[in-house]
Design an enzyme around this catalytic site. Structure first.
Site, short mmCIF file in Angstrom:
data_model
loop_
_atom_site.label_atom_id
_atom_site.label_comp_id
_atom_site.label_asym_id
_atom_site.label_seq_id
_atom_site.Cartn_x
_atom_site.Cartn_y
_atom_site.Cartn_z
N LYS A 78 -1.36 -18.63 -10.73
CA LYS A 78 -2.20 -17.97 -11.74
C LYS A 78 -1.60 -18.23 -13.13
O LYS A 78 -0.39 -18.11 -13.32
CB LYS A 78 -2.25 -16.47 -11.46
CG LYS A 78 -3.23 -15.70 -12.36
CD LYS A 78 -3.33 -14.21 -11.97
CE LYS A 78 -4.41 -13.50 -12.78
NZ LYS A 78 -4.55 -12.07 -12.43
N SER A 158 -9.40 -10.38 -11.68
CA SER A 158 -9.16 -11.43 -12.62
C SER A 158 -8.62 -12.73 -12.04
O SER A 158 -8.76 -13.78 -12.66
CB SER A 158 -8.18 -10.92 -13.68
OG SER A 158 -6.90 -10.70 -13.11
N SER A 182 -7.34 -6.96 -9.10
CA SER A 182 -7.47 -8.38 -9.44
C SER A 182 -6.99 -9.36 -8.40
O SER A 182 -7.15 -10.57 -8.56
CB SER A 182 -6.74 -8.67 -10.75
OG SER A 182 -7.47 -8.19 -11.85
#
Lengths: 494, 95
Positions: A78, A158, A182
């Site tokens: 990420k 997210s 997320s």
């Protein structure tokens, strides 16, 4: 031989050990798959050459018989994790050219264990969002589509790029962060597995901060066992994070396959919300039956403050975000837009560098922390947070884990739920309570909706009892036997 | 309690985010929606409940107050938008 990109991490590690293929071959197969899936926009920055160099080192370790826990496993990182010398954007324009001079502890742990990084995965800007549509680097497209409809769907957020990459079989696993859901919500939307461990289990050092009392790192993979392997590498004490907890990291994979006979599975009545999607309710009931059939004991429990979790979150998370994001001032790193004086430079930089959702949250946070409102909003929310936490502690006197839906709906189309910020926030209604309480939670795919989209269930556990969460998830995974593939992969398999 | 556009402008100023009139107008509506959701918290009785700071019940760890890091000005300045002679450069702040 099975296609290299469809192996689980466990199978890949076995194959590498038996010299059925090399880390370089495994990495090249994933780079090739990534190139073919570029339209999904999973990566903000591709790091293929870096991956090739890591694969070479990994092969050398296999040749010497010195392979480590994740040696040769290609993953997506990420783009909220600082990676030394490699651009790290947090999905924001304000960090467009930021190259961290240091490595986050969690990514460093994984690299020390031999993991290979294919790219920096797309995300909502500063991890603020539930659909990956707030990224300054474009939407991520979910590899799943509704039956008979090719409208592009969101991967959730997210950590949308991470989840989509694992679902599309372009990475074997990925890192995410979970502040209000997320990891768990995108895992559910993309038909994969993702775990948010207990707050304090993984170091936050080098992970770009959103809401420091909530942010927690965790992995995505296609099986519970793979998540266990990844988390074992990611977790551990770090003196550089004052909220990191100094406890040994168990060998989580050993919990999987253990019997759940007598395990007490709590079903919280407050998660049966008015107007709930009947497909989600049906799936939840099915999950309860599966756990019962596996020998677990079902217990009705109550978490009375559940309905206030989202409101608490939208005070505390923006408050912390407004403080954390004060550092983006155009002086020491990141974007600078010159103004007529220093204050004007700050204002111009932050206007140009932040997107709409980030600005909204900074403003809400600034407001609830401002003189005259601090007690009415911020302290009030912190008091309710304590009650939410207490609900979980009380429930865990009656049960070992909780079983709930992960998200109120399957993945929605890009552009839907955008009319009002509050509509989007409702996506996190089932994931936020455990975030507020710091409890560990895993989401795994359990079935399909009528229009062919994956649906996930969530298992929550006691603080630092990820082992029981993995044990229960292993049993649910076995019973659900979810083998469906996103449409694009079905076409290829045919 | 709802906020007006002047409050939004003031908060934006505090947050150092330049906001034009059209944006402030839209933000006023959006922030009021969010605030009215947040205000549902007033239904909860919290008398005698201490505000929660951390979900982990532990004392903040302490260490000896000594230098453990440093001596890397190039690394520190590597991402600076403007630098000179080992310093960050900002617009003039002293008249």
């Amino acid at each position: 031989m099975t296609k290299l990109t469809s192996l689980t991490i466990k199978e890949a590690l076995d194959g590498l050990k038996k010299k059925e293929f090399t880390a370089t071959e495994l990495t090249e197969a994933h780079i090739k798959a990534s190139e073919a899936a570029q339209h999904l926009n999973c990566y903000i920055t591709e790091t293929y050459d870096h991956a090739r160099a890591q694969a070479k080192e990994s092969d050398a370790r296999y040749a010497k018989g010195e392979a480590k826990l994740l040696d040769g496993v290609p993953i997506a990182m990420k783009d909220l994790y600082c990676t030394e010398g490699i651009r790290t954007t947090a999905g924001s324009k304000i960090l467009e050219n930021f190259k961290p001079p240091y490595e986050s502890t969690v990514s460093g742990n994984m690299f020390s264990d031999g993991a290979i990084m294919l790219g920096k995965a797309n995300l909502d800007e500063f991890a603020m969002g539930s659909s990956n549509t707030t990224s300054a680097y474009g939407n991520v497209i979910n590899p799943w589509q509704r039956k008979g409809d090719n409208k592009p769907l969101v991967p959730g957020g997210s950590s949308g790029g991470s989840a989509a990459a694992v679902a599309a079989r372009i990475a074997m696993g990925a890192t995410g962060t979970d502040t209000g859901g997320s990891i768990r919500q995108p895992a559910a939307f993309c038909g994969i597995t993702g775990i948010k461990p207990t707050y304090g289990r993984c170091s936050r050092f080098g992970i770009i901060a959103f809401a420091s009392s909530l942010d927690q790192a965790g992995p995505f993979a296609r099986t519970v066992e793979d998540c266990a392997l990844l988390l074992q590498s990611m977790a551990g004490y770090d003196p550089k994070d004052s909220t990191s907890v100094n406890r040994p990291v168990p060998e989580y994979f050993k919990s999987i396959g253990q019997s759940v006979k007598g395990l007490k599975v709590g079903v919280p009545k407050e998660y049966r919300v008015d107007g709930a999607n009947p497909e989600i309710t049906k799936l939840w009931d099915k999950g309860v039956d599966m756990m019962k059939a596996a020998g677990a004991e079902i217990v009705d429990v109550s978490l009375p403050h559940t309905k206030y979790a989202l409101q608490t979150y939208y005070v505390i998370a923006p408050a912390e975000c407004s403080s954390n994001l004060a550092r983006y001032d155009g002086v020491r790193f990141g974007l600078r837009i010159d103004g007529k004086d220093l204050n004007d430079t700050y204002e111009a930089t932050r206007e140009a560098g932040f997107g709409k959702e980030v600005k909204r949250r900074i403003l809400i946070g600034t407001y609830v922390l401002s003189a005259g409102y601090y007690d009415a909003y911020y302290n009030k929310a912190r008091r309710v947070r304590k009650l939410i936490w207490q609900d979980f502690i009380n429930a865990y006197e009656k049960c070992d884990v909780l079983l709930t839906p992960t998200a109120p709906t399957p993945a929605f189309a890009i552009g839907e739920n955008e009319q009002d910020p509050v509509t989007m926030y409702l996506n996190d209604i089932f994931t936020v309570p455990a975030s507020m309480a710091g409890m560990p939670g895993i989401s795994l795919p359990v079935g399909l909706s009528a229009d062919g989209l994956p649906l996930g269930l969530q298992l929550l556990g006691r603080p630092f009892d990820e082992e029981t969460v993995f044990k229960a998830a292993g049993a649910l995974e076995k019973a659900a036997d979810f083998t469906h593939l996103p449409q694009s992969l079905q076409a290829k398999a045919a | 309690m709802s906020i007006d556009i002047n409050t939004v402008r003031k908060v934006a100023k505090l947050a150092r985010i330049r906001t034009n009139d059209a944006d402030a107008e839209v933000l006023t509506g959006e922030l009021n929606n969010i605030l009215s959701m947040i205000e549902e918290l007033n239904e909860v009785k919290t008398d005698g409940i201490e505000p929660m700071t951390s979900v982990i019940e532990m004392n903040l760890p302490e260490r000896a107050d000594e230098v453990t890091d440093g001596g890397m000005p190039e690394k520190i300045l590597a991402n600076a938008p403007e630098k000179a002679a080992g310093f960050f450069v900002v617009p003039k702040v002293v008249e």
